[in-house]
Design a protein around this motif. Structure first.
Motif, PDB file in Angstrom:
ATOM      1  N   ASN B  53       0.820  -1.209   0.000  1.00 33.53           N
ATOM      2  CA  ASN B  53       0.000   0.000   0.000  1.00 33.53           C
ATOM      3  C   ASN B  53       0.855   1.261   0.000  1.00 33.53           C
ATOM      4  O   ASN B  53       0.517   2.259  -0.644  1.00 33.53           O
ATOM      5  N   LEU B  58      -1.096   4.390  -1.794  1.00 30.14           N
ATOM      6  CA  LEU B  58      -2.465   4.338  -1.292  1.00 30.14           C
ATOM      7  C   LEU B  58      -2.494   4.783   0.160  1.00 30.14           C
ATOM      8  O   LEU B  58      -3.538   5.091   0.718  1.00 30.14           O
ATOM      9  N   ASP B  59      -1.318   4.789   0.793  1.00 24.10           N
ATOM     10  CA  ASP B  59      -1.245   5.097   2.213  1.00 24.10           C
ATOM     11  C   ASP B  59       0.056   5.844   2.475  1.00 24.10           C
ATOM     12  O   ASP B  59       1.000   5.772   1.682  1.00 24.10           O
ATOM     13  N   ASN B  79      -3.372  15.178  -3.837  1.00 26.78           N
ATOM     14  CA  ASN B  79      -3.623  15.215  -5.273  1.00 26.78           C
ATOM     15  C   ASN B  79      -2.434  14.654  -6.051  1.00 26.78           C
ATOM     16  O   ASN B  79      -2.611  13.951  -7.045  1.00 26.78           O
ATOM     17  N   ALA B  82      -2.654  11.019  -5.907  1.00 25.67           N
ATOM     18  CA  ALA B  82      -3.665  10.514  -6.851  1.00 25.67           C
ATOM     19  C   ALA B  82      -3.085  10.477  -8.260  1.00 25.67           C
ATOM     20  O   ALA B  82      -3.283   9.511  -8.999  1.00 25.67           O
ATOM     21  N   ASP B  83      -2.337  11.516  -8.622  1.00 28.30           N
ATOM     22  CA  ASP B  83      -1.776  11.568  -9.969  1.00 28.30           C
ATOM     23  C   ASP B  83      -0.715  10.484 -10.171  1.00 28.30           C
ATOM     24  O   ASP B  83      -0.621   9.910 -11.258  1.00 28.30           O
ATOM     25  N   ARG B  85      -0.736   7.545  -8.682  1.00 28.80           N
ATOM     26  CA  ARG B  85      -1.495   6.297  -8.854  1.00 28.80           C
ATOM     27  C   ARG B  85      -2.021   6.192 -10.280  1.00 28.80           C
ATOM     28  O   ARG B  85      -2.102   5.116 -10.858  1.00 28.80           O
ATOM     29  N   ASN B  86      -2.371   7.346 -10.821  1.00 26.54           N
ATOM     30  CA  ASN B  86      -2.932   7.347 -12.165  1.00 26.54           C
ATOM     31  C   ASN B  86      -1.862   7.140 -13.238  1.00 26.54           C
ATOM     32  O   ASN B  86      -2.076   6.387 -14.181  1.00 26.54           O
ATOM     33  N   PHE B  91      -2.732  -1.134 -10.439  1.00 25.61           N
ATOM     34  CA  PHE B  91      -3.020  -2.075  -9.348  1.00 25.61           C
ATOM     35  C   PHE B  91      -3.769  -3.294  -9.841  1.00 25.61           C
ATOM     36  O   PHE B  91      -4.687  -3.183 -10.650  1.00 25.61           O
ATOM     37  N   PRO B 111      -9.109   4.366 -15.555  1.00 24.15           N
ATOM     38  CA  PRO B 111      -7.965   5.226 -15.224  1.00 24.15           C
ATOM     39  C   PRO B 111      -7.806   6.392 -16.200  1.00 24.15           C
ATOM     40  O   PRO B 111      -7.377   7.463 -15.818  1.00 24.15           O
ATOM     41  N   TYR B 114      -9.445   9.697 -15.344  1.00 25.06           N
ATOM     42  CA  TYR B 114      -8.830  10.590 -14.359  1.00 25.06           C
ATOM     43  C   TYR B 114      -7.441  11.026 -14.783  1.00 25.06           C
ATOM     44  O   TYR B 114      -6.673  11.526 -13.985  1.00 25.06           O
ATOM     45  N   ARG B 116      -5.061  13.414 -16.055  1.00 23.86           N
ATOM     46  CA  ARG B 116      -5.003  14.852 -16.269  1.00 23.86           C
ATOM     47  C   ARG B 116      -3.975  15.243 -17.323  1.00 23.86           C
ATOM     48  O   ARG B 116      -3.957  16.354 -17.812  1.00 23.86           O
TER      49      ARG B 116
END
Lengths: 405, 250
Positions: B53, B58-59, B79, B82-83, B85-86, B91, B111, B114, B116
């Motif tokens: 994780n 994620l953590d 943010n 998040a980017d 992860r994207n 995963f 994916p 999201y 950007r």
């Protein structure tokens, strides 16, 4: 994320649980429909009142006789009547702010003619009366000033009289007897409907004023004088003018009290409009409460939905959705729900208004701005009640959301 | 720049359960290079999922540093997480984690929605390509409940691939699958690894770990073994062998 995709995702997830979405939106549907219909009924009632007032005549001013005091005992309104045709002629010749003037001589009695007999009132008037009272002819013609001068025995029937005496025939050209005086019917009035107090406007016979005074009512004086001002905003000035003409005509010295009363429709229409306006506000607020209850329903379901879709939120976060993406997604769902509920509610209100107008005596009138307000209010409710659940969804931790069972 | 893609310095994670602090990860130092295929092993509670994780952003760690592609992630905003992860990470979960009542294609597109950076505007084409790579070109309009477990996991792999990540993190990817289907999944992973994608997976079956190139073994929140696999299994050959066995049984 593009707005188009956000909207698509929102619509998709709403469509995935159709029944629940419909039930959620139902609160808004009913709320919006209730607000629109209630306001429409209020506006309809107001319109009815306004129409009734307008049907009394446009810019109508009525001059009625004053009171008399004999040995300290005051008589009622009209107890001192000195109105003559001279007063009417004077007004007609001297007053600049009027469109028309007509005496009104009241009489009445048993009418015989056509298929039987009928009791009704007879009003002696001049040709101006039609315009003053905003009345139209259904057929035939109205009498002229010459008929008044010549005291012709002609008359024009109201539609209620026609219904009772000539249900099947054309009354024009026929002879009727008013209290045994024969009159020739030369015209029929258009139906006008009820007065503000519920009596019929159409149960009347109009005849030349001098004929009625001489042949039917007897005496020298006329009951009242009806005047129409050139326009609504000229009514106060016209009243001042009429007052001085009447005082001069009645040879009143400066200290003396008026022996007549002048009234217009303003007081009446203001009071009536105010009453129906208050009623509209009252009805709309009651309906507004149901709209708010509908909004709470949306919040409730959105909260359940957030809990139920915790995993989905986790998946979206894990593939790179930002908290703001999740917030916007749930907020959009709430707004789409409430706006589509609002749209259905507006359609429903049109249907209810149609039913009311066609199958009941109640009239409903939907103003475009009411639709805009109700629709906007539904959207605002979506934002307001959708925000809390959406924020709750956005605040989720990706790990916790993914592990949620 | 070296070809190190993941580097951790004294990575520590402590969970608070009420008043008690439960250490899940204690001073973990690992380094993973581009193109590696790492299996993280250990009993449950050994901290392998916690490590996963943290590596997947994620953590957040309690202390220590985590460098991803040379960048220290410790001070990043939510943010930015998040980017990452994207953009960088794909995963694959044990429970597939597909959106229910949503087609394989739409799941794979997720994916990109999201993304950007907008690397690619044709989401559909991109998702179809990814599904083709996992051999599901003929199932794109099926929803998860119409797919077998192996197929669902392949959709999940396609989803992890679609945004061209540098790393795929797989948490017990075959935990819910039978052994034959598991080998098929490992075959896909090995093929992707051949194409240059770094793969890190958590598993507790030693047999499956042999499909990787390197094993990191953990116990009580610490790395206790870190070794290169010498007798590596080839999933494609395993599949042939299994098929032969099946034929003999028939």
């Amino acid at each position: 994320m593009q707005a188009k995709i956000i909207l698509k995702v929102a619509v998709k997830s709403i469509m995935k649980s159709r029944m629940r979405s419909l039930l959620t939106a139902l609160g808004i549907i009913i709320g919006v429909a209730a607000v629109v219909v209630m306001v429409a009924v209020g506006d309809g009632a107001q319109l009815q009142v306004e129409n009734q007032i307008a049907s009394l005549g446009s810019n109508l001013i009525i001059i009625t006789p004053g009171t008399s005091t004999t040995g300290g005992v005051r008589g009622g309104a009209g107890s001192f009547n000195r109105f003559t045709f001279d007063d009417v002629d004077k007004i007609k010749n001297e007053c600049l702010l009027i469109n028309g003037v007509s005496p009104l001589v009241r009489s009445g009695g048993q009418i015989i003619g056509g298929i039987g007999n009928w009791f009704t009132q007879v009003q002696g008037v001049s040709p101006d009366y039609l315009e003053i009272r905003a009345w139209d002819l259904q057929s035939g013609e109205f009498f002229s000033d010459r008929d008044v001068m010549a005291r012709s025995k002609v008359c024009v029937l109201g539609s209620e009289v026609v219904k009772n005496l000539f249900p099947n025939d054309d009354p024009i050209g026929q002879q009727i007897r008013i209290r045994n005086v024969p009159f020739k019917v030369i015209g029929v009035l258009k139906e006008k409907g009820q007065t503000a107090v519920g009596t019929s406007n159409d149960d009347v016979i109009l005849a030349p004023s001098k004929t009625v005074l001489d042949r039917l009512s007897g005496g020298r004086f006329i009951s009242s004088i009806q005047v129409s001002a050139v326009s609504a905003d000229k009514i106060p000035e016209a009243i001042v003018e009429l007052k001085s003409i009447m005082r001069e005509s009645h040879k009143l010295s400066p200290g003396e009290e008026d022996d007549f009363t002048i009234r217009d429709q303003a007081d009446l229409s203001e009071a009536a409009t105010e009453t129906s306006r208050i009623l509209t506000i009252l009805l709309a607020s009651v309906a507004g409460v149901s709209l708010i209850v509908g909004g709470i329903g949306i919040m409730n379901i959105m909260l359940v939905s957030v809990t139920e879709r915790t995993r989905e939120i986790g998946i979206r976060l894990s593939v790179g959705a930002r908290a703001s993406d999740i917030l916007i997604q749930f907020l959009t769902e709430a707004i789409v729900l409430s706006l589509s509920g609002g749209a259905i509610g507006v359609l429903l209100s049109f249907f209810i208004a149609y039913l009311l107008n066609n199958y009941t005596s109640q009239s409903a009138f939907i103003k475009p701005e009411v639709i805009m307000i109700a629709f906007g209010f539904a959207g605002a409710i979506g934002v307001f009640f959708g925000f809390y659940p959406a924020r709750k969804a956005a605040a989720l931790n990706p790990i916790d959301a993914l592990r949620y069972e | 720049m070296s070809n190190t893609i993941i580097k951790t310095e004294n990575l520590t994670k402590t969970y608070k359960v009420g008043e008690i602090e439960v250490p899940a990860l204690k001073d973990v130092n690992i380094e993973i290079k581009k193109g590696e295929f790492v299996a993280i092993m250990g009993a449950s509670g050994s901290g392998k999922s916690t490590l996963m994780n943290l590596l997947g952003c994620l953590d957040l760690p309690t202390s220590g540093n985590y460098f991803l592609d040379g960048r220290n992630t410790s001070n990043m905003s939510k943010n930015e997480y998040a980017d990452i992860r994207n953009q960088k990470i794909g995963f694959v979960f044990q429970g597939f984690n597909l959106l229910p009542r949503t087609t394989a294609l739409e799941n794979t597109e997720l994916p990109l929605m999201y993304d950007r950076m907008n690397k690619n505007n044709d989401h559909r084409k991109k998702a179809l390509e990814a599904l083709e790579r996992v051999g599901l070109a003929d199932r794109v309009h099926h929803i998860p409940s119409q797919l077998s477990g192996g197929q669902q996991q392949r959709v999940a792999i396609a989803r992890s691939l679609v945004n061209e990540p540098a790393i795929i993190l797989a948490d017990e990817p075959t935990g819910n699958l039978d052994s034959k289907t598991s080998v098929e999944v490992f075959n896909i992973f090995q093929n992707l690894n051949e194409e240059g994608i770094t793969i890190i997976m958590v598993t507790h079956e030693r047999d499956f770990a042999s499909f990787a190139k390197r094993i990191i073994e953990m116990r009580d929140g610490k790395v206790i073994k870190d070794l290169v696999i010498n007798n590596r299994l080839n999933a494609a050959e395993e599949m042939k062998r299994i098929n032969v066995e099946y034929e003999i049984e028939d």
